[in-house]
Design a protein around this motif. Structure first.
Motif, mmCIF file in Angstrom:
data_model
loop_
_atom_site.group_PDB
_atom_site.id
_atom_site.type_symbol
_atom_site.label_atom_id
_atom_site.label_comp_id
_atom_site.label_asym_id
_atom_site.label_seq_id
_atom_site.Cartn_x
_atom_site.Cartn_y
_atom_site.Cartn_z
ATOM 1 N N ILE A 237 -31.217 14.980 14.937
ATOM 2 C CA ILE A 237 -31.545 15.266 13.619
ATOM 3 C C ILE A 237 -30.076 14.756 13.080
ATOM 4 C CG2 ILE A 237 -31.999 16.509 11.468
ATOM 5 C CD1 ILE A 237 -33.763 18.186 13.193
ATOM 6 N N GLN A 238 -30.149 13.759 12.161
ATOM 7 C CA GLN A 238 -29.086 13.803 11.183
ATOM 8 C C GLN A 238 -29.377 13.870 9.826
ATOM 9 O OE1 GLN A 238 -28.416 9.434 12.230
ATOM 10 N NE2 GLN A 238 -26.478 10.117 13.361
ATOM 11 N N GLN A 239 -28.698 14.806 9.176
ATOM 12 C CA GLN A 239 -28.900 14.988 7.586
ATOM 13 C C GLN A 239 -27.743 14.869 6.819
ATOM 14 O OE1 GLN A 239 -31.060 18.591 7.501
ATOM 15 N NE2 GLN A 239 -30.631 18.834 5.474
ATOM 16 N N MET A 240 -27.742 13.945 5.726
ATOM 17 C CA MET A 240 -26.878 13.485 5.031
ATOM 18 C C MET A 240 -27.287 13.597 3.759
ATOM 19 S SD MET A 240 -26.075 9.710 6.195
ATOM 20 C CE MET A 240 -26.730 9.809 7.777
ATOM 21 N N PRO A 241 -26.239 13.911 2.780
ATOM 22 C CA PRO A 241 -26.647 13.650 1.149
ATOM 23 C C PRO A 241 -26.662 12.193 1.188
ATOM 24 C CG PRO A 241 -24.697 14.634 1.360
ATOM 25 C CD PRO A 241 -24.942 14.110 2.684
ATOM 26 N N ALA A 242 -27.835 11.723 0.285
ATOM 27 C CA ALA A 242 -28.019 10.315 0.148
ATOM 28 C C ALA A 242 -27.176 9.579 -0.605
ATOM 29 C CB ALA A 242 -29.479 10.190 -1.079
ATOM 30 N N LEU B 247 -37.008 10.030 6.389
ATOM 31 C CA LEU B 247 -37.365 10.415 5.180
ATOM 32 C C LEU B 247 -36.112 10.651 4.097
ATOM 33 C CD1 LEU B 247 -39.497 12.024 3.523
ATOM 34 C CD2 LEU B 247 -38.498 14.447 4.565
ATOM 35 N N GLU B 248 -36.343 10.011 3.153
ATOM 36 C CA GLU B 248 -35.349 9.957 2.195
ATOM 37 C C GLU B 248 -35.850 10.610 0.848
ATOM 38 O OE1 GLU B 248 -33.246 6.130 1.485
ATOM 39 O OE2 GLU B 248 -33.661 5.686 3.549
ATOM 40 N N MET B 249 -35.351 11.330 0.325
ATOM 41 C CA MET B 249 -35.592 12.005 -1.004
ATOM 42 C C MET B 249 -34.391 12.156 -1.904
ATOM 43 S SD MET B 249 -37.190 15.533 1.052
ATOM 44 C CE MET B 249 -37.779 16.111 -0.603
ATOM 45 N N GLU B 250 -34.482 12.543 -2.873
ATOM 46 C CA GLU B 250 -33.514 12.437 -4.156
ATOM 47 C C GLU B 250 -31.971 12.721 -3.443
ATOM 48 O OE1 GLU B 250 -36.419 13.862 -7.702
ATOM 49 O OE2 GLU B 250 -34.814 14.763 -7.273
ATOM 50 N N ASP B 251 -32.038 13.885 -2.823
ATOM 51 C CA ASP B 251 -30.505 14.551 -2.447
ATOM 52 C C ASP B 251 -30.230 14.296 -1.192
ATOM 53 O OD1 ASP B 251 -32.575 16.146 -2.307
ATOM 54 O OD2 ASP B 251 -31.420 18.105 -2.752
ATOM 55 N N ILE B 252 -31.329 14.073 -0.056
ATOM 56 C CA ILE B 252 -30.935 14.175 1.152
ATOM 57 C C ILE B 252 -31.749 12.924 1.958
ATOM 58 C CG2 ILE B 252 -30.515 16.623 1.471
ATOM 59 C CD1 ILE B 252 -33.399 16.720 2.759
ATOM 60 N N LYS B 253 -31.312 12.588 3.046
ATOM 61 C CA LYS B 253 -31.800 11.535 3.921
ATOM 62 C C LYS B 253 -31.731 12.228 5.283
ATOM 63 C CE LYS B 253 -30.158 7.525 3.663
ATOM 64 N NZ LYS B 253 -29.408 6.079 3.797
ATOM 65 N N MET C 277 -35.628 20.502 0.066
ATOM 66 C CA MET C 277 -36.236 20.773 1.262
ATOM 67 C C MET C 277 -35.524 21.894 1.874
ATOM 68 S SD MET C 277 -37.038 18.106 4.289
ATOM 69 C CE MET C 277 -38.745 17.591 3.963
ATOM 70 N N GLU C 278 -36.505 22.918 2.331
ATOM 71 C CA GLU C 278 -35.692 24.060 3.196
ATOM 72 C C GLU C 278 -36.000 23.827 4.689
ATOM 73 O OE1 GLU C 278 -37.472 27.130 -0.233
ATOM 74 O OE2 GLU C 278 -37.599 27.734 1.890
ATOM 75 N N ILE C 279 -35.001 24.894 5.179
ATOM 76 C CA ILE C 279 -35.004 24.627 6.765
ATOM 77 C C ILE C 279 -36.588 24.778 7.304
ATOM 78 C CG2 ILE C 279 -34.313 25.834 8.786
ATOM 79 C CD1 ILE C 279 -31.817 24.628 7.359
ATOM 80 N N LYS C 280 -37.258 25.738 6.751
ATOM 81 C CA LYS C 280 -38.648 25.800 7.295
ATOM 82 C C LYS C 280 -39.443 24.470 7.310
ATOM 83 C CE LYS C 280 -40.870 29.192 9.080
ATOM 84 N NZ LYS C 280 -40.614 29.739 10.208
ATOM 85 N N ASP C 281 -39.300 23.779 6.208
ATOM 86 C CA ASP C 281 -40.000 22.600 6.086
ATOM 87 C C ASP C 281 -39.245 21.383 6.963
ATOM 88 O OD1 ASP C 281 -39.723 22.714 2.613
ATOM 89 O OD2 ASP C 281 -41.406 23.493 3.754
ATOM 90 N N ILE C 282 -37.971 21.556 7.404
ATOM 91 C CA ILE C 282 -37.440 20.423 8.334
ATOM 92 C C ILE C 282 -37.963 20.982 9.816
ATOM 93 C CG2 ILE C 282 -35.210 19.738 9.364
ATOM 94 C CD1 ILE C 282 -34.154 20.187 6.549
ATOM 95 N N GLN C 283 -38.093 22.350 10.069
ATOM 96 C CA GLN C 283 -38.551 22.560 11.334
ATOM 97 C C GLN C 283 -39.969 22.249 11.657
ATOM 98 O OE1 GLN C 283 -37.709 26.688 10.905
ATOM 99 N NE2 GLN C 283 -35.641 26.773 11.857
#
Length: 160
Positions: A45-50, A23-29, A1-7
């Motif tokens: 926003i909190q972002q961390m590896p899953a 939102l949980e994906m393979e590599d990020i939450k 997921m790119e920054i633009k998608d997050i924005q």
């Protein structure tokens, strides 16, 4: 997921009126929380590896709710002659390249096009924010080590 998608996701959540989206994906939450305050709306926003062993603390939420409403309180009539430099990304604002280094700029500093004004950490990457205009720093609108949102004003520059 790119920054633009997050924005884009943040904008969608803010408009939808939802109080929290996970939102949980393979590599990020990603967790986006919106809260209505008497002075405005704050998005955290909190972002961390899953697979991270230690979760990221939610403590940065308090400075965001204090720092974000402070920017609009400035006098529009006085600030209209200045150029506002805004954050191109979401992250943590830092005024110096490292804890033991001097600040990039101070109020009164002269800057040229392309001069580094600050860094914003996003997803463990430090992005240098460069000046778009030549001039003099009139006001620094964000405290060091504070979270910033996309398009949040960071600096006022007098281009004259």
């Amino acid at each position: 997921m790119e920054i633009k998608d997050i924005q884009n996701l943040i904008k969608f959540v803010a408009k939808s009126g939802a109080s929290e989206v996970k939102l949980e994906m393979e590599d990020i939450k990603i967790t986006i929380r919106t809260g209505k305050h008497d002075k405005g709306e704050t998005t955290v926003i909190q972002q961390m590896p899953a697979m991270a062993a230690a979760p990221q603390p939610a403590a940065p939420a308090a400075p965001a709710s204090e720092a974000a409403p402070a920017a609009p309180a400035s006098n529009d009539a006085d600030d209209s002659k200045y150029v506002t430099i805004k954050s191109p990304i979401i992250g943590t604002f830092y005024r110096k390249p490292a804890p033991d280094k001097p600040m990039f700029v101070e109020v009164g500093s002269s800057v040229g096009v392309g001069d580094t004004l600050c860094v914003i950490e996003a997803m463990k990457l430090f992005n240098e924010i460069e000046s778009e205009v030549s001039g003099k720093i009139v006001k620094i609108l964000v405290d060091d080590a504070s979270p910033v949102e996309f398009d949040q004003p960071l600096f006022l520059v007098d281009p004259s």
